[in-house]
Design a protein around this motif. Structure first.
Motif, PDB file in Angstrom:
ATOM      1  N   LYS A  20       0.837  -1.198   0.000  1.00  0.00           N
ATOM      2  CA  LYS A  20       0.000   0.000   0.000  1.00  0.00           C
ATOM      3  C   LYS A  20       0.873   1.249   0.000  1.00  0.00           C
ATOM      4  O   LYS A  20       2.092   1.174   0.265  1.00  0.00           O
ATOM      5  N   THR A  30      -8.343  -0.208   6.797  1.00  0.00           N
ATOM      6  CA  THR A  30      -8.573  -0.604   5.410  1.00  0.00           C
ATOM      7  C   THR A  30      -8.798   0.651   4.577  1.00  0.00           C
ATOM      8  O   THR A  30      -8.891   1.761   5.117  1.00  0.00           O
ATOM      9  N   ASP A  31      -8.909   0.461   3.268  1.00  0.00           N
ATOM     10  CA  ASP A  31      -9.140   1.603   2.379  1.00  0.00           C
ATOM     11  C   ASP A  31     -10.489   2.265   2.648  1.00  0.00           C
ATOM     12  O   ASP A  31     -10.671   3.459   2.387  1.00  0.00           O
ATOM     13  N   LYS A  32     -11.438   1.503   3.182  1.00  0.00           N
ATOM     14  CA  LYS A  32     -12.774   2.031   3.425  1.00  0.00           C
ATOM     15  C   LYS A  32     -12.980   2.483   4.867  1.00  0.00           C
ATOM     16  O   LYS A  32     -14.055   2.976   5.217  1.00  0.00           O
ATOM     17  N   GLY A  33     -11.991   2.300   5.705  1.00  0.00           N
ATOM     18  CA  GLY A  33     -12.110   2.642   7.118  1.00  0.00           C
ATOM     19  C   GLY A  33     -11.509   1.559   7.982  1.00  0.00           C
ATOM     20  O   GLY A  33     -10.845   0.643   7.481  1.00  0.00           O
ATOM     21  N   SER A  34     -11.746   1.630   9.282  1.00  0.00           N
ATOM     22  CA  SER A  34     -11.203   0.655  10.217  1.00  0.00           C
ATOM     23  C   SER A  34     -12.199  -0.482  10.440  1.00  0.00           C
ATOM     24  O   SER A  34     -13.381  -0.235  10.693  1.00  0.00           O
ATOM     25  N   LYS A  35     -11.713  -1.704  10.345  1.00  0.00           N
ATOM     26  CA  LYS A  35     -12.546  -2.885  10.547  1.00  0.00           C
ATOM     27  C   LYS A  35     -12.215  -3.512  11.894  1.00  0.00           C
ATOM     28  O   LYS A  35     -11.054  -3.588  12.282  1.00  0.00           O
TER      29      LYS A  35
END
Length: 258
Positions: free
Chosen positions: A49, A194-199
């Protein structure tokens, strides 16, 4: 009767704050000689990344040419690679940073796009570029920025670096010297950017099911948080409770005498 009531209250408070042996044992529901087929699952290959830091080594048969392609290593020849990459600060200065476009800038070769690739694919991409300049070049690519943060009820909370191909949540907790007496292994949180937020992942380390979780193998920049036992405050304040009950009991006794 009042004294007896307070004694019973103190006794009940003590036993309610106690934990059973099952609460302290990892994988407590496994049996002897049990075969957990397919568990844990194979760790997924890491995808490079932006903002990652990579170790890239390009070698040929000529030391002079190697110095051109690896100037950082040549400059630290007296201390060797351990001096250049032995500490996180040295890794930051001497590694190759993946910029916001997804490239790393290598000496002589120039920009190489690596974001979105596995480490093996990135090595192949760099190998193709190196073959344009060198004959029989050998290329190595490693991830330097594989770090995790371990917090909560562990004995040595902090940031830890990993230099292996994979790392499990058990490895991470072990690096932090294990859980404290107040650690609740049934409540372990893994926070993954992650790219969309925190998991988030909730793991129960006393149950073998956590071995099949996507969070069993940690990823770079994961945060592991071990929650405290729900009776931690009771245990920490038990001396105050004991003092209070003892004082109250003595006061009742004095009042009865008077």
């Amino acid at each position: 009767m009042k004294r007896l009531l307070f004694i019973l209250l103190a006794t009940g408070l003590f036993f309610s704050s106690c934990r059973t042996n099952k609460d302290l044992v990892y994988l407590s529901n496994t049996t002897d000689d049990e075969l957990l087929e397919g568990i844990p699952a194979k760790t997924a290959e890491y995808i490079i990344k932006t903002n990652d830091n990579l170790y890239v080594d390009i070698q040929s048969m000529s030391p002079e040419v190697n110095a051109m392609f690896n100037p950082t290593q040549a400059a630290g020849a007296t201390g060797g690679t351990s001096q250049n990459y032995g500490q996180p600060s040295s890794q930051y200065l001497n590694g190759f940073h993946v910029d916001l476009v997804g490239n790393i800038k290598l000496p002589v070769i120039g920009d190489v796009a690596v974001a979105g690739m596995t480490l093996n694919n990135a090595r192949n991409a760099i190998q193709l570029r190196a073959d344009e300049y060198l004959k029989d070049a050998t290329v190595k690519v490693k991830l330097l920025s594989f770090k995790i943060t371990v917090l909560g009820e562990v004995k040595s909370p902090g940031v830890y670096y990993n230099y292996n191909n994979n790392m499990t949540v058990l490895d991470g907790i072990s690096m932090a010297s294990g859980v404290t007496d107040y650690g609740r292994i049934q409540k372990v949180l893994v926070l993954r950017p992650t790219d969309k937020g925190s998991k988030t992942f909730r793991l129960d380390l006393s149950n073998k099911k956590f071995l099949s979780s996507d969070a069993f193998f940690l990823q770079p920049n994961d945060v592991v948080y071990v929650e405290p036992d729900k009776y931690k405050n009771v245990k920490l304040n038990s001396p105050l409770y004991s003092l209070f009950l003892s004082t109250l009991s003595t006061l009742i006794l004095v009042l009865n005498i008077l």
